[in-house]
Write a protein that holds these residues in place. Structure first.
Motif, PDB file in Angstrom:
ATOM      1  N   ALA A 101      -4.687  -1.304  -7.509  1.00 45.82           N
ATOM      2  CA  ALA A 101      -4.379  -0.642  -6.246  1.00 45.82           C
ATOM      3  C   ALA A 101      -4.244   0.856  -6.449  1.00 45.82           C
ATOM      4  O   ALA A 101      -3.909   1.333  -7.538  1.00 45.82           O
ATOM      5  CB  ALA A 101      -3.096  -1.208  -5.648  1.00 45.82           C
ATOM      6  N   GLY A 142      -4.724  -2.764   2.526  1.00 46.08           N
ATOM      7  CA  GLY A 142      -4.133  -1.433   2.495  1.00 46.08           C
ATOM      8  C   GLY A 142      -2.943  -1.341   3.426  1.00 46.08           C
ATOM      9  O   GLY A 142      -3.011  -1.803   4.566  1.00 46.08           O
ATOM     10  N   ARG A 174      -3.695  -7.617   5.260  1.00 52.71           N
ATOM     11  CA  ARG A 174      -4.627  -6.522   4.989  1.00 52.71           C
ATOM     12  C   ARG A 174      -4.386  -6.019   3.568  1.00 52.71           C
ATOM     13  O   ARG A 174      -3.288  -6.186   3.022  1.00 52.71           O
ATOM     14  CB  ARG A 174      -4.490  -5.406   6.015  1.00 52.71           C
ATOM     15  CG  ARG A 174      -3.152  -4.719   6.080  1.00 52.71           C
ATOM     16  CD  ARG A 174      -3.113  -3.702   7.235  1.00 52.71           C
ATOM     17  NE  ARG A 174      -1.888  -2.936   7.254  1.00 52.71           N
ATOM     18  CZ  ARG A 174      -0.782  -3.286   7.871  1.00 52.71           C
ATOM     19  NH1 ARG A 174      -0.731  -4.410   8.563  1.00 52.71           N
ATOM     20  NH2 ARG A 174       0.292  -2.512   7.838  1.00 52.71           N
ATOM     21  N   GLN A 179      -4.119  -0.412  12.876  1.00 54.54           N
ATOM     22  CA  GLN A 179      -4.141  -1.091  11.575  1.00 54.54           C
ATOM     23  C   GLN A 179      -2.926  -1.989  11.387  1.00 54.54           C
ATOM     24  O   GLN A 179      -3.037  -3.093  10.843  1.00 54.54           O
ATOM     25  CB  GLN A 179      -4.216  -0.074  10.438  1.00 54.54           C
ATOM     26  CG  GLN A 179      -5.541   0.623  10.326  1.00 54.54           C
ATOM     27  CD  GLN A 179      -5.520   1.748   9.300  1.00 54.54           C
ATOM     28  OE1 GLN A 179      -4.601   1.890   8.513  1.00 54.54           O
ATOM     29  NE2 GLN A 179      -6.558   2.563   9.323  1.00 54.54           N
ATOM     30  N   LYS A 200      -7.665  -1.832  -4.042  1.00 52.86           N
ATOM     31  CA  LYS A 200      -9.063  -1.407  -4.001  1.00 52.86           C
ATOM     32  C   LYS A 200      -9.981  -2.416  -4.674  1.00 52.86           C
ATOM     33  O   LYS A 200     -11.173  -2.456  -4.388  1.00 52.86           O
ATOM     34  CB  LYS A 200      -9.217  -0.052  -4.703  1.00 52.86           C
ATOM     35  CG  LYS A 200      -8.490   1.087  -4.033  1.00 52.86           C
ATOM     36  CD  LYS A 200      -9.203   1.515  -2.790  1.00 52.86           C
ATOM     37  CE  LYS A 200      -8.628   2.829  -2.290  1.00 52.86           C
ATOM     38  NZ  LYS A 200      -9.418   3.436  -1.242  1.00 52.86           N
ATOM     39  N   ARG A 257       1.204   5.191   0.806  1.00 52.45           N
ATOM     40  CA  ARG A 257       0.136   4.208   0.958  1.00 52.45           C
ATOM     41  C   ARG A 257      -0.044   3.456  -0.352  1.00 52.45           C
ATOM     42  O   ARG A 257      -0.011   4.041  -1.426  1.00 52.45           O
ATOM     43  CB  ARG A 257      -1.166   4.927   1.312  1.00 52.45           C
ATOM     44  CG  ARG A 257      -2.384   4.045   1.410  1.00 52.45           C
ATOM     45  CD  ARG A 257      -3.643   4.863   1.673  1.00 52.45           C
ATOM     46  NE  ARG A 257      -3.783   6.030   0.806  1.00 52.45           N
ATOM     47  CZ  ARG A 257      -4.172   5.985  -0.465  1.00 52.45           C
ATOM     48  NH1 ARG A 257      -4.451   4.838  -1.036  1.00 52.45           N
ATOM     49  NH2 ARG A 257      -4.275   7.092  -1.169  1.00 52.45           N
ATOM     50  N   GLU A 274      -2.925   0.630  -1.549  1.00 54.40           N
ATOM     51  CA  GLU A 274      -4.126  -0.077  -1.100  1.00 54.40           C
ATOM     52  C   GLU A 274      -4.792  -0.765  -2.271  1.00 54.40           C
ATOM     53  O   GLU A 274      -5.171  -0.116  -3.249  1.00 54.40           O
ATOM     54  CB  GLU A 274      -5.100   0.898  -0.445  1.00 54.40           C
ATOM     55  CG  GLU A 274      -6.320   0.211   0.100  1.00 54.40           C
ATOM     56  CD  GLU A 274      -7.206   1.138   0.911  1.00 54.40           C
ATOM     57  OE1 GLU A 274      -8.297   0.683   1.314  1.00 54.40           O
ATOM     58  OE2 GLU A 274      -6.827   2.297   1.156  1.00 54.40           O
TER      59      GLU A 274
END
Length: 193
Positions: free
Chosen positions: A106, A77, A75, A69, A99, A95, A97
């Motif tokens: 996020a 996330g 990216r 990744q 969404k 993390r 991310e």
């Protein structure tokens, strides 16, 4: 009438690593395997997670996924290793991310070695991510969930200024039972740093 906000797009360059008073939030490295396994294989550490405890093979697969990744940018996330700088040792992961790019929201997540519980480490690392999310990435809302029995995680989220928005009853199968999940969130205009 206000125009809708522009959808979120990752910046041209990565926004990490991040340094805090005691921590370095950075990409994972292949040499982190033993440190990751030390916390990921602990049944007490993962008791409220939907994964683990890890076998050595599971930890290797996780690290391999993270390394793949990390090779991609941009990216939505980002998962980062959390290094305890005093010992140059990975003690957990965080993390952030995105969404929902349209609504600029996020999800925040974290997990740490039990040795570092109760020392403000999760709050320190999570605060760094929330700060970047609002001040650097221009997000509108950051949310997190936790097992309703996880009082330690609840305290972390409350220290970040997140409010409890709801309880989802028996919404997730975890190990051998349905678990309740708490939802917390904070908006950019509520964020106090």
């Amino acid at each position: 009438m206000h125009a809708p906000p522009e959808p979120f797009a990752p910046p041209a360059q990565p926004w990490f690593p991040l340094a805090t008073e005691r921590l370095l939030l950075r990409e994972f490295r292949s040499e982190d395997l033993d440190d990751i396994h030390a916390y990921g294989s602990d049944p007490e550490m993962v008791r409220f997670m939907d994964w683990g405890p890890n076998t050595p093979q599971m930890t290797r697969e996780f690290l391999d996924r993270m390394l793949v990744q990390q090779a991609e940018w941009p990216r939505l996330g980002v998962g980062l290793a959390v290094e305890w700088t005093a010992e140059a040792r990975v003690i957990g992961a965080v993390r952030l991310e995105v969404k929902d790019p349209i609504h600029r929201t996020a999800d925040l997540g974290y997990g740490f070695h039990r040795e570092f519980w109760g020392r403000g480490v999760a709050t320190e690392a999570a605060r760094a991510l929330v700060r970047v999310g609002f001040d650097g990435l221009g997000l509108h809302r950051i949310w997190a969930t936790c097992d309703a029995r996880n009082t330690g995680s609840q305290r972390v989220l409350e220290k970040l200024g997140m409010r409890r928005e709801g309880l989802m009853n028996a919404n997730a199968w975890s190990r051998d039972h349905w678990r309740d999940t708490l939802l917390y969130a904070v908006l950019a205009e509520e964020w106090g740093g």
